[in-house]
Design a protein around this motif. Structure first.
Motif, PDB file in Angstrom:
ATOM      1  N   PHE A  93      43.493  42.081  42.204  1.00  0.00           N
ATOM      2  CA  PHE A  93      42.147  42.521  41.848  1.00  0.00           C
ATOM      3  C   PHE A  93      41.613  43.507  42.879  1.00  0.00           C
ATOM      4  N   ILE A  94      41.777  43.180  44.151  1.00  0.00           N
ATOM      5  CA  ILE A  94      41.266  44.048  45.210  1.00  0.00           C
ATOM      6  C   ILE A  94      41.981  45.390  45.215  1.00  0.00           C
ATOM      7  N   ASP A  95      43.321  45.345  45.280  1.00  0.00           N
ATOM      8  CA  ASP A  95      44.083  46.580  45.396  1.00  0.00           C
ATOM      9  C   ASP A  95      44.073  47.390  44.103  1.00  0.00           C
ATOM     10  N   GLY A  96      43.904  46.704  42.977  1.00  0.00           N
ATOM     11  CA  GLY A  96      43.923  47.407  41.708  1.00  0.00           C
ATOM     12  C   GLY A  96      42.583  47.957  41.282  1.00  0.00           C
ATOM     13  N   SER A  97      41.511  47.237  41.614  1.00  0.00           N
ATOM     14  CA  SER A  97      40.209  47.623  41.080  1.00  0.00           C
ATOM     15  C   SER A  97      39.514  48.711  41.877  1.00  0.00           C
ATOM     16  N   LEU A  98      39.595  48.664  43.199  1.00  0.00           N
ATOM     17  CA  LEU A  98      38.813  49.589  44.008  1.00  0.00           C
ATOM     18  C   LEU A  98      39.170  51.061  43.759  1.00  0.00           C
ATOM     19  N   PRO A  99      40.457  51.433  43.736  1.00  0.00           N
ATOM     20  CA  PRO A  99      40.773  52.841  43.442  1.00  0.00           C
ATOM     21  C   PRO A  99      40.337  53.262  42.041  1.00  0.00           C
ATOM     22  N   ILE A 100      40.398  52.336  41.084  1.00  0.00           N
ATOM     23  CA  ILE A 100      39.984  52.665  39.718  1.00  0.00           C
ATOM     24  C   ILE A 100      38.480  52.884  39.658  1.00  0.00           C
ATOM     25  N   VAL A 101      37.729  52.050  40.374  1.00  0.00           N
ATOM     26  CA  VAL A 101      36.283  52.241  40.431  1.00  0.00           C
ATOM     27  C   VAL A 101      35.962  53.597  41.072  1.00  0.00           C
ATOM     28  N   ALA A 102      36.653  53.934  42.156  1.00  0.00           N
ATOM     29  CA  ALA A 102      36.415  55.212  42.834  1.00  0.00           C
ATOM     30  C   ALA A 102      36.708  56.383  41.903  1.00  0.00           C
ATOM     31  N   ARG A 192      37.686  47.350  50.906  1.00  0.00           N
ATOM     32  CA  ARG A 192      38.859  46.483  50.758  1.00  0.00           C
ATOM     33  C   ARG A 192      38.793  45.329  51.752  1.00  0.00           C
ATOM     34  N   THR A 193      38.443  45.630  52.994  1.00  0.00           N
ATOM     35  CA  THR A 193      38.338  44.577  54.017  1.00  0.00           C
ATOM     36  C   THR A 193      37.209  43.612  53.681  1.00  0.00           C
ATOM     37  N   GLN A 194      36.052  44.146  53.301  1.00  0.00           N
ATOM     38  CA  GLN A 194      34.909  43.289  52.987  1.00  0.00           C
ATOM     39  C   GLN A 194      35.195  42.382  51.795  1.00  0.00           C
ATOM     40  N   LEU A 195      35.854  42.934  50.772  1.00  0.00           N
ATOM     41  CA  LEU A 195      36.134  42.126  49.595  1.00  0.00           C
ATOM     42  C   LEU A 195      37.176  41.056  49.893  1.00  0.00           C
ATOM     43  N   ARG A 196      38.126  41.370  50.746  1.00  0.00           N
ATOM     44  CA  ARG A 196      39.094  40.336  51.157  1.00  0.00           C
ATOM     45  C   ARG A 196      38.392  39.211  51.906  1.00  0.00           C
ATOM     46  N   MET A 197      37.451  39.569  52.770  1.00  0.00           N
ATOM     47  CA  MET A 197      36.702  38.550  53.495  1.00  0.00           C
ATOM     48  C   MET A 197      35.934  37.672  52.514  1.00  0.00           C
ATOM     49  N   LEU A 198      35.319  38.304  51.530  1.00  0.00           N
ATOM     50  CA  LEU A 198      34.552  37.555  50.527  1.00  0.00           C
ATOM     51  C   LEU A 198      35.453  36.587  49.763  1.00  0.00           C
ATOM     52  N   LEU A 199      36.619  37.095  49.333  1.00  0.00           N
ATOM     53  CA  LEU A 199      37.488  36.277  48.498  1.00  0.00           C
ATOM     54  C   LEU A 199      38.244  35.213  49.292  1.00  0.00           C
ATOM     55  N   VAL A 200      38.502  35.459  50.586  1.00  0.00           N
ATOM     56  CA  VAL A 200      39.093  34.404  51.417  1.00  0.00           C
ATOM     57  C   VAL A 200      38.148  33.215  51.467  1.00  0.00           C
ATOM     58  N   GLY A 201      36.869  33.507  51.635  1.00  0.00           N
ATOM     59  CA  GLY A 201      35.886  32.431  51.622  1.00  0.00           C
ATOM     60  C   GLY A 201      35.828  31.741  50.270  1.00  0.00           C
ATOM     61  N   ALA A 202      35.910  32.527  49.196  1.00  0.00           N
ATOM     62  CA  ALA A 202      35.854  31.952  47.848  1.00  0.00           C
ATOM     63  C   ALA A 202      37.051  31.049  47.580  1.00  0.00           C
ATOM     64  N   LEU A 203      38.231  31.457  48.035  1.00  0.00           N
ATOM     65  CA  LEU A 203      39.440  30.674  47.788  1.00  0.00           C
ATOM     66  C   LEU A 203      39.413  29.329  48.514  1.00  0.00           C
ATOM     67  N   ASN A 204      38.664  29.280  49.596  1.00  0.00           N
ATOM     68  CA  ASN A 204      38.596  28.036  50.372  1.00  0.00           C
ATOM     69  C   ASN A 204      37.334  27.222  50.079  1.00  0.00           C
TER      70      ASN A 204
END
Length: 214
Positions: A93-102, A192-204
């Motif tokens: 989701f992170i790697d696929g969505s951000l470039p498409i949004v841009a 990308r970094t911010q969204l990973r931080m968000l989702l790491v928290g979500a996964l836990n």
């Protein structure tokens, strides 16, 4: 630019072409301010029609604004939902969505700029319509999260909160891309970094009362 009849053009085609010209003129005129700062006469003059012709397409500038909101969000919703539904893992989701949004922002910059401006400074009904469209995207994402196996530990309330966080994040990123297009690479790297931080928290995260599953 005035709209001139084209050879072989039907009345319906001419009407649609004028409507399109009115929408484009409003986007251009509002680019340096906002919808509330332009007038019906300005739009009509830009298109090359008399003000009464404007009313045959839109009853007011506010209704024109609502049409622009609908147009701006239609392809955005389709694009985001397609990305989210074809990203089985959060990293996808992170790697696929951000470039498409841009890319979508680059191709539809005037519409994104319109949303960014009118979301806070537009007429009340236009602001309300933008909020409603963002809410629809959030609900659709929440539904997709609820259907995924990764959401077993979340309550329905927390699924909604997570969807709201993600959508708010994407909206903010899009606004940054509009405001500073020359810094796209840096904006995407930070996002990308911010969204990973968000989702790491979500996964836990574990809700106290996980959602019931059928």
């Amino acid at each position: 630019m005035p709209t001139e009849p084209e050879d072989g053009e039907s009345r319906a085609e001419r009407k649609e072409r004028t409507r399109r010209a009115i929408l484009d003129a409003a986007l251009a005129l509002a680019a340096d301010s906002n919808l509330a700062a332009i007038s019906l006469r300005q739009v009509a003059k830009q298109v090359g029609v008399v003000p009464t012709a404007f009313y045959r397409h839109f009853g007011s500038l506010e209704l024109l604004g609502l049409a622009l909101v609908d147009e701006s969000f239609r392809s955005l919703r389709e694009m985001l939902l397609d990305v989210w539904r074809h990203a089985p893992e959060y990293t996808d989701f992170i790697d696929g969505s951000l470039p498409i949004v841009a890319q979508h922002v680059r191709e539809n910059r005037s519409h994104y700029a319109f949303i960014a401006r009118e979301r806070t400074a537009g007429p009340p009904r236009v602001r309300e319509a933008i909020g409603h469209e963002i809410e629809l995207i959030t609900r659709e994402l929440a539904t997709d999260i609820a259907r995924s196996g990764a959401a077993q530990q979340y309550s329905s309330t927390d699924i909604g909160l997570l969807a709201d966080l993600i959508v708010s994040f994407v909206v903010t990123m899009a606004e940054r891309l509009v405001d500073d297009p020359d810094s796209e690479a840096r904006t995407l790297a930070q996002a990308r970094t911010q969204l990973r931080m968000l989702l790491v928290g979500a996964l836990n995260w574990r809700s106290r009362e996980p959602a019931e599953r059928a």
